[in-house]
Design a protein around this motif. Structure first.
Motif, PDB file in Angstrom:
ATOM      1  N   VAL A 184       0.862  -1.188   0.000  1.00  0.00           N
ATOM      2  CA  VAL A 184       0.000   0.000   0.000  1.00  0.00           C
ATOM      3  C   VAL A 184       0.897   1.236   0.000  1.00  0.00           C
ATOM      4  O   VAL A 184       0.997   1.967   0.998  1.00  0.00           O
ATOM      5  CB  VAL A 184      -0.951   0.014   1.213  1.00  0.00           C
ATOM      6  N   PRO A 185       1.590   1.513  -1.115  1.00  0.00           N
ATOM      7  CA  PRO A 185       2.512   2.661  -1.152  1.00  0.00           C
ATOM      8  C   PRO A 185       1.800   3.998  -1.003  1.00  0.00           C
ATOM      9  O   PRO A 185       2.428   5.013  -0.694  1.00  0.00           O
ATOM     10  CB  PRO A 185       3.174   2.538  -2.528  1.00  0.00           C
ATOM     11  N   GLU A 186       0.456   4.014  -1.210  1.00  0.00           N
ATOM     12  CA  GLU A 186      -0.284   5.261  -1.074  1.00  0.00           C
ATOM     13  C   GLU A 186      -0.192   5.835   0.337  1.00  0.00           C
ATOM     14  O   GLU A 186      -0.402   7.040   0.540  1.00  0.00           O
ATOM     15  CB  GLU A 186      -1.766   5.054  -1.430  1.00  0.00           C
ATOM     16  N   MET A 187       0.145   4.980   1.299  1.00  0.00           N
ATOM     17  CA  MET A 187       0.247   5.461   2.682  1.00  0.00           C
ATOM     18  C   MET A 187       1.363   6.497   2.825  1.00  0.00           C
ATOM     19  O   MET A 187       1.338   7.304   3.754  1.00  0.00           O
ATOM     20  CB  MET A 187       0.480   4.278   3.624  1.00  0.00           C
ATOM     21  N   ARG A 188       2.322   6.500   1.907  1.00  0.00           N
ATOM     22  CA  ARG A 188       3.407   7.478   1.976  1.00  0.00           C
ATOM     23  C   ARG A 188       2.886   8.900   1.732  1.00  0.00           C
ATOM     24  O   ARG A 188       3.458   9.875   2.207  1.00  0.00           O
ATOM     25  CB  ARG A 188       4.479   7.168   0.930  1.00  0.00           C
ATOM     26  N   LEU A 189       1.813   9.025   0.962  1.00  0.00           N
ATOM     27  CA  LEU A 189       1.284  10.327   0.595  1.00  0.00           C
ATOM     28  C   LEU A 189       0.189  10.787   1.535  1.00  0.00           C
ATOM     29  O   LEU A 189      -0.526  11.747   1.247  1.00  0.00           O
ATOM     30  CB  LEU A 189       0.734  10.259  -0.847  1.00  0.00           C
ATOM     31  N   ASN A 190       0.021  10.110   2.660  1.00  0.00           N
ATOM     32  CA  ASN A 190      -1.068  10.423   3.572  1.00  0.00           C
ATOM     33  C   ASN A 190      -0.755  11.642   4.440  1.00  0.00           C
ATOM     34  O   ASN A 190       0.316  11.742   5.032  1.00  0.00           O
ATOM     35  CB  ASN A 190      -1.320   9.197   4.476  1.00  0.00           C
ATOM     36  N   TYR A 191      -1.726  12.568   4.471  1.00  0.00           N
ATOM     37  CA  TYR A 191      -1.613  13.725   5.356  1.00  0.00           C
ATOM     38  C   TYR A 191      -2.853  13.865   6.249  1.00  0.00           C
ATOM     39  O   TYR A 191      -3.048  14.884   6.881  1.00  0.00           O
ATOM     40  CB  TYR A 191      -1.442  15.014   4.533  1.00  0.00           C
ATOM     41  N   ILE A 192      -3.679  12.817   6.249  1.00  0.00           N
ATOM     42  CA  ILE A 192      -4.935  12.868   6.997  1.00  0.00           C
ATOM     43  C   ILE A 192      -4.876  11.996   8.240  1.00  0.00           C
ATOM     44  O   ILE A 192      -5.357  12.379   9.299  1.00  0.00           O
ATOM     45  CB  ILE A 192      -6.110  12.429   6.098  1.00  0.00           C
ATOM     46  N   TYR A 193      -4.219  10.822   8.115  1.00  0.00           N
ATOM     47  CA  TYR A 193      -4.285   9.822   9.169  1.00  0.00           C
ATOM     48  C   TYR A 193      -2.952   9.641   9.876  1.00  0.00           C
ATOM     49  O   TYR A 193      -1.890   9.772   9.273  1.00  0.00           O
ATOM     50  CB  TYR A 193      -4.723   8.468   8.587  1.00  0.00           C
ATOM     51  N   ASN A 194      -3.069   9.278  11.124  1.00  0.00           N
ATOM     52  CA  ASN A 194      -1.915   8.862  11.909  1.00  0.00           C
ATOM     53  C   ASN A 194      -2.044   7.363  12.143  1.00  0.00           C
ATOM     54  O   ASN A 194      -2.853   6.926  12.969  1.00  0.00           O
ATOM     55  CB  ASN A 194      -1.871   9.623  13.236  1.00  0.00           C
ATOM     56  N   PHE A 195      -1.264   6.563  11.409  1.00  0.00           N
ATOM     57  CA  PHE A 195      -1.367   5.110  11.492  1.00  0.00           C
ATOM     58  C   PHE A 195      -0.451   4.563  12.585  1.00  0.00           C
ATOM     59  O   PHE A 195       0.657   5.070  12.791  1.00  0.00           O
ATOM     60  CB  PHE A 195      -0.980   4.466  10.159  1.00  0.00           C
ATOM     61  N   SER A 196      -0.920   3.515  13.243  1.00  0.00           N
ATOM     62  CA  SER A 196      -0.124   2.871  14.289  1.00  0.00           C
ATOM     63  C   SER A 196      -0.256   1.360  14.164  1.00  0.00           C
ATOM     64  O   SER A 196      -1.362   0.840  13.964  1.00  0.00           O
ATOM     65  CB  SER A 196      -0.596   3.303  15.687  1.00  0.00           C
ATOM     66  N   PHE A 197       0.895   0.683  14.263  1.00  0.00           N
ATOM     67  CA  PHE A 197       0.891  -0.785  14.263  1.00  0.00           C
ATOM     68  C   PHE A 197       1.614  -1.261  15.513  1.00  0.00           C
ATOM     69  O   PHE A 197       2.689  -0.758  15.855  1.00  0.00           O
ATOM     70  CB  PHE A 197       1.583  -1.335  13.016  1.00  0.00           C
ATOM     71  N   PHE A 198       1.002  -2.229  16.206  1.00  0.00           N
ATOM     72  CA  PHE A 198       1.568  -2.726  17.463  1.00  0.00           C
ATOM     73  C   PHE A 198       1.593  -4.246  17.415  1.00  0.00           C
ATOM     74  O   PHE A 198       0.646  -4.882  16.927  1.00  0.00           O
ATOM     75  CB  PHE A 198       0.714  -2.257  18.641  1.00  0.00           C
ATOM     76  N   THR A 199       2.656  -4.828  17.918  1.00  0.00           N
ATOM     77  CA  THR A 199       2.733  -6.282  17.999  1.00  0.00           C
ATOM     78  C   THR A 199       3.597  -6.694  19.176  1.00  0.00           C
ATOM     79  O   THR A 199       4.589  -6.026  19.506  1.00  0.00           O
ATOM     80  CB  THR A 199       3.300  -6.882  16.693  1.00  0.00           C
ATOM     81  N   ASN A 200       3.181  -7.774  19.858  1.00  0.00           N
ATOM     82  CA  ASN A 200       3.990  -8.388  20.907  1.00  0.00           C
ATOM     83  C   ASN A 200       3.722  -9.889  20.883  1.00  0.00           C
ATOM     84  O   ASN A 200       3.215 -10.420  19.899  1.00  0.00           O
ATOM     85  CB  ASN A 200       3.696  -7.767  22.281  1.00  0.00           C
ATOM     86  N   ALA A 201       4.052 -10.572  21.950  1.00  0.00           N
ATOM     87  CA  ALA A 201       3.951 -12.035  21.966  1.00  0.00           C
ATOM     88  C   ALA A 201       2.505 -12.519  21.978  1.00  0.00           C
ATOM     89  O   ALA A 201       2.225 -13.652  21.591  1.00  0.00           O
ATOM     90  CB  ALA A 201       4.693 -12.596  23.179  1.00  0.00           C
ATOM     91  N   THR A 202       1.563 -11.686  22.423  1.00  0.00           N
ATOM     92  CA  THR A 202       0.183 -12.142  22.586  1.00  0.00           C
ATOM     93  C   THR A 202      -0.767 -11.597  21.529  1.00  0.00           C
ATOM     94  O   THR A 202      -1.790 -12.216  21.240  1.00  0.00           O
ATOM     95  CB  THR A 202      -0.349 -11.756  23.976  1.00  0.00           C
ATOM     96  N   GLU A 203      -0.457 -10.420  20.955  1.00  0.00           N
ATOM     97  CA  GLU A 203      -1.383  -9.850  19.987  1.00  0.00           C
ATOM     98  C   GLU A 203      -0.680  -8.907  19.018  1.00  0.00           C
ATOM     99  O   GLU A 203       0.435  -8.451  19.270  1.00  0.00           O
ATOM    100  CB  GLU A 203      -2.504  -9.092  20.703  1.00  0.00           C
ATOM    101  N   SER A 204      -1.367  -8.661  17.909  1.00  0.00           N
ATOM    102  CA  SER A 204      -0.966  -7.637  16.941  1.00  0.00           C
ATOM    103  C   SER A 204      -2.221  -6.868  16.568  1.00  0.00           C
ATOM    104  O   SER A 204      -3.314  -7.443  16.495  1.00  0.00           O
ATOM    105  CB  SER A 204      -0.349  -8.256  15.687  1.00  0.00           C
ATOM    106  N   TYR A 205      -2.064  -5.557  16.340  1.00  0.00           N
ATOM    107  CA  TYR A 205      -3.207  -4.795  15.863  1.00  0.00           C
ATOM    108  C   TYR A 205      -2.747  -3.555  15.126  1.00  0.00           C
ATOM    109  O   TYR A 205      -1.626  -3.081  15.298  1.00  0.00           O
ATOM    110  CB  TYR A 205      -4.163  -4.431  16.994  1.00  0.00           C
ATOM    111  N   PHE A 206      -3.644  -3.063  14.301  1.00  0.00           N
ATOM    112  CA  PHE A 206      -3.420  -1.839  13.532  1.00  0.00           C
ATOM    113  C   PHE A 206      -4.575  -0.893  13.822  1.00  0.00           C
ATOM    114  O   PHE A 206      -5.728  -1.319  13.915  1.00  0.00           O
ATOM    115  CB  PHE A 206      -3.363  -2.168  12.038  1.00  0.00           C
ATOM    116  N   THR A 207      -4.271   0.374  13.982  1.00  0.00           N
ATOM    117  CA  THR A 207      -5.316   1.356  14.227  1.00  0.00           C
ATOM    118  C   THR A 207      -4.891   2.691  13.627  1.00  0.00           C
ATOM    119  O   THR A 207      -3.758   2.818  13.131  1.00  0.00           O
ATOM    120  CB  THR A 207      -5.588   1.513  15.734  1.00  0.00           C
ATOM    121  N   TYR A 208      -5.810   3.646  13.658  1.00  0.00           N
ATOM    122  CA  TYR A 208      -5.490   4.955  13.100  1.00  0.00           C
ATOM    123  C   TYR A 208      -6.327   6.021  13.797  1.00  0.00           C
ATOM    124  O   TYR A 208      -7.383   5.728  14.378  1.00  0.00           O
ATOM    125  CB  TYR A 208      -5.743   4.994  11.592  1.00  0.00           C
ATOM    126  N   THR A 209      -5.811   7.235  13.755  1.00  0.00           N
ATOM    127  CA  THR A 209      -6.549   8.406  14.213  1.00  0.00           C
ATOM    128  C   THR A 209      -6.476   9.461  13.113  1.00  0.00           C
ATOM    129  O   THR A 209      -5.738   9.308  12.130  1.00  0.00           O
ATOM    130  CB  THR A 209      -5.958   8.974  15.516  1.00  0.00           C
TER     131      THR A 209
END
Length: 822
Positions: free
Chosen positions: A220-245
């Motif tokens: 998803v190279p379009e994410m490089r041109l994003n000026y609207i969203y703040n993306f966050s990706f988190f991962t550890n031993a028990t879970e992974s998730y992606f979210t945005y504001t």
């Protein structure tokens, strides 16, 4: 006057109470009728809403301030209510529940196993669109953000629980008027990539894994041109998730798993009072898997995208009008397979072929068409002239796509249709036919007389020779006809426990193979009935039965002749024989085709047919080395006498499942065991049981099981004659694993043949197999294995075959001993 003031102040205090609880459901406030909850900043509203003209009501959440009602979450999407005034959303027994109608039947619940039902609970609609259920201490017991529907709001975490392997999903609506779960869903997988699935199984798009350095998903190279969203990706031993504001909270934005099967990003344009689609994947509609359903054709150049082929119509026009094409297309006229002459094939040119054909063989276009025409279950076929690859489909034809004329991936698909639905001939051709018909009409009298004479002569001849049609497909031959066709049974092709096979030729010069049966005791009528039943079984990987002969004790079967003989003649060859060594790709296709034929016998015939004698000798190869299972009807013909006939067989004991020897009832899993033994021989190119130069017996399945269970070199199991050839190690590993699973002692531990097909196709993953107990016992008692000498098998074709066949017998006997002692 007093009454007026009392009423006024009562309403005043009631309005104050309702206003103060406008975002909350508590023990003294419920939601019913036209009542709604409104978040404190008035961004979101929640209440009953109606879809279309169906009079179905749902509890949902939408944007309050927008001119278009846009529902972002639905509680009871699986089950609607019909009367919003009699239904109520309330706190009950430690849960938030929706009760339907006068009977107050539970329709939806937060599903908490609460032990403290006396606790004071509150459900609050927050400013971010999260409906939260809290206890009196303020702890969150349940929240809608953990149960998203089709909309991904800012702050929602689409997560993967690594402990359970379960992933939260965004799931599309069924259609624009029905919020029930549709076929398309988005979820996070273990590779930290988001994927879109059809029907929860077939992946057709992936975001690529998360790149922590560039903070985007690789695809998803379009994410490089994003000026609207703040993306966050988190991962550890028990879970992974992606979210945005959203950087600017004045912007209104959402991601939607759309009914189109695409994940879409929308931004609200206040000036235009509409949603603007900012981004979507897959980019093209026809890249969505099975978007147009069964037999539907997706065309990027048309509107709507989905169309039905000629002779087909939408299965549900109502659903199509709502942009739900999942039900696909159905034929205008039902097929009548009992009369093949009224079914024809409609060519669809320049299309992307459906995925996952049921049968793939190497053969000519003519043979490909004939095989599908003769197989009642074949719904469509295609042929690649360059590779002579013939593909056929017997189930739903999914993912059809119309391509542009200059697209090199275009092929022609032939769809089975009733003749009445086929396109009419052109007027010019019709005129020629009319002229030709007129000419024939002028000769009608003469032709009629000649036809009557010919019919009388043929009737007398057929009566004299004892030949008659049994069901329009099988021919009943006289013994003399087959005696002449085989030149008095002079050219023997092979033999076995059921009889001998001879080559012959009919008067039309077509070659046939005639099997002269032995030990068959059925009466004339019963034998004919059984043969006709077997003759209706048609599959590209089964040898076609052309006819039969039944005159007293003379019982013969007539098959298509297979020019490349049986599989064993190409596997077990020495250096002096001038035969081409089968390459790995061809061996794998033979294994897959054989599995498909057996799966058809086990699962797709009216009655399950157990072959009972799977071995390389009974796998015949056509002119393109396509595999054909032979003798599949003999177990049915022999019936109760089969066990007695089996004891007289030579060269098949090494393929018998343990239950044959223990005397328990035989199921289709006996064929699975035999197939596994044969698959090992396909891999090694040698008999499973052979005597080495030092006099010891080599049992290949035990060697293969050892390599598999101890992570040895899988290539060491391959036929040494294939050294230097490119071999797909993944295919080799898959074949060896499935073979080892097939020869497990317990029937329940063996896969079905349908599962074997899926494993070999790569649809199902196969786990490492355990070491079969009987093989383990055989290895531990290697010194006591009895090896029969040449004189033990006088009926074998040659000395090397005699030896290896006898070895198989001894191995089987030893297995029986070990099983019984265990």
């Amino acid at each position: 006057m007093v009454s007026f003031f009392f009423t006024f102040f009562s309403l005043f205090f009631l309005c104050i109470h309702v206003s103060s609880a406008a975002d909350t459901i508590s023990s003294d406030f419920t939601l019913s009728g036209d009542q709604t909850l409104v978040s404190s900043n008035e961004t979101f509203e929640m209440g009953f809403f109606e879809t279309g003209t169906s009079s179905n009501f749902y509890i949902g959440m939408w944007y309050k301030q927008l001119s278009q009602r846009t529902v972002v979450w639905v509680a009871n999407r699986d089950k609607s209510v019909t009367d919003k005034n009699a239904s109520v959303l309330k706190i009950s027994d430690g849960n938030l529940v929706l009760l339907d109608g006068k009977n107050q039947t539970p329709v939806w619940s937060t599903g908490l196993n609460s032990t403290n039902t006396s606790s004071v609970l509150k459900a609050v609609l927050q400013d971010d669109g999260n409906l939260v259920l809290r206890d009196e201490s303020g702890s969150v017991l349940w929240q809608s953000f953990d149960h998203p529907g089709n909309t991904w709001l800012p702050g929602v975490k689409i997560r993967l629980d690594k402990r359970t392997g379960k992933s939260q999903r965004l799931t599309s609506w069924k259609n624009d008027d029905d919020p029930s779960p549709g076929l398309f869903s988005l979820e996070l997988d273990e590779s930290t990539a988001y994927k879109i699935l059809w029907n929860g199984t077939t992946q057709y798009w992936s975001s690529g894994p998360w790149n922590s350095q560039s903070r985007i998903f690789d695809s998803v190279p379009e994410m490089r041109l994003n000026y609207i969203y703040n993306f966050s990706f988190f991962t550890n031993a028990t879970e992974s998730y992606f979210t945005y504001t959203i950087y600017n909270h004045l912007n209104v934005s959402r991601f939607v798993m759309d009914v189109s099967g695409q994940i879409k990003q929308f931004n609200w344009l206040e000036a235009n009072n509409l949603w603007n689609q900012f981004w979507s994947q897959p980019r093209e509609q026809c890249q969505v898997y099975a978007y147009c359903g069964s037999f539907g054709i997706c065309n990027e150049k048309s509107q709507p995208f989905c169309q039905c082929p000629r002779g087909f119509r939408p299965d549900s026009q109502k659903d199509w009008d709502l942009k739900d094409y999942s039900a696909g297309c159905v034929r205008n006229t039902e097929l009548q397979c009992s009369r093949g002459d009224i079914n024809q094939f409609l060519p669809l040119s320049n299309v992307k072929l459906p995925d996952n054909p049921d049968v793939v063989v190497i053969t000519s276009l003519g043979n490909c068409a004939s095989a599908c025409q003769g197989n009642c279950s074949c719904k469509a076929y295609a042929h690649d002239q360059g590779s002579n690859r013939c593909s056929s489909w017997s189930k739903d034809v999914l993912n059809l796509q119309q391509l542009e004329e200059d697209n090199s991936e275009g092929n022609t698909l032939y769809l089975r249709l009733a003749a009445s639905d086929m396109p009419s001939e052109s007027s010019g051709k019709s005129n020629k036919l009319m002229i030709f018909g007129a000419v024939l009409g002028s000769l009608g009298a003469i032709a009629l007389v000649l036809l009557v004479v010919i019919l009388i002569l043929r009737y007398r001849r057929r009566k004299r020779m004892g030949r008659e049609k049994s069901d329009g497909t099988l021919s009943a031959f006289s013994y003399r006809e087959l005696q002449n066709a085989t030149k008095n049974f002079s050219e023997k092709l092979g033999g076995g426990g059921f009889g001998s096979v001879f080559k012959g030729a009919l008067q039309d010069s077509s070659d046939i193979a005639v099997k002269r049966l032995e030990g068959i005791s059925q009466g004339e009528k019963q034998f004919r009935t059984e043969v006709v039943t077997i003759g209706t079984i048609q599959h590209m990987n089964l040898v076609r039965l052309r006819g039969f002969c039944s005159e007293g004790n003379k019982k013969l079967l007539v098959y298509d002749y297979m020019p490349n003989g049986s599989l064993d003649s190409h596997l077990f060859i020495d250096q002096t024989e001038e035969k081409i060594v089968l390459g790995w790709k061809l061996r794998y296709q033979i294994a897959l085709g054989t599995a498909r034929g057996l799966a058809y016998l086990h699962d797709e015939c009216r009655d399950c047919i157990i072959h009972c004698d799977i071995k390389p000798e009974n796998i015949l190869l056509d002119s393109q080395f396509g595999p054909k299972v032979a003798d599949f009807g003999l177990a049915k013909l022999v019936g109760r006498d089969f066990s007695r006939v089996l004891t007289t067989m030579r060269g098949t004991r090494g393929y018998l499942a343990p239950e044959w020897i223990s005397g328990v009832a035989i199921t289709a899993k006996a064929d699975v065991y035999s197939y596994g033994m044969m698959l090992f021989e396909l891999v090694s190119g040698r008999r499973n049981t052979e005597q080495s130069e030092n006099g010891k017996v080599r049992f290949f399945p035990s060697l293969a099981a050892t390599v598999l269970t101890k992570d040895g070199d899988i290539r060491s199991l391959l036929d040494t004659r294939l050294d230097g050839e490119p071999v797909d190690v993944e295919e080799l590993t898959r074949a060896c694993k499935v073979a080892c699973w097939c020869i497990q002692d317990e029937e329940s531990h063996r896969p079905t043949m349908s599962q074997v097909v899926q494993i070999l196709e790569g649809v199902l993953e196969v786990n490492p197999p355990p070491f079969p107990r009987s093989i383990q016992a055989l290895v531990e008692n290697d010194g006591s294995v009895v090896f029969f000498t040449e004189s033990s098998s006088s009926s074998s074709h040659n000395s090397s075959q005699k030896q290896s066949h006898s070895s198989s017998s001894s191995s089987s006997k030893k297995t029986s001993t070990n099983n019984s002692s265990a």
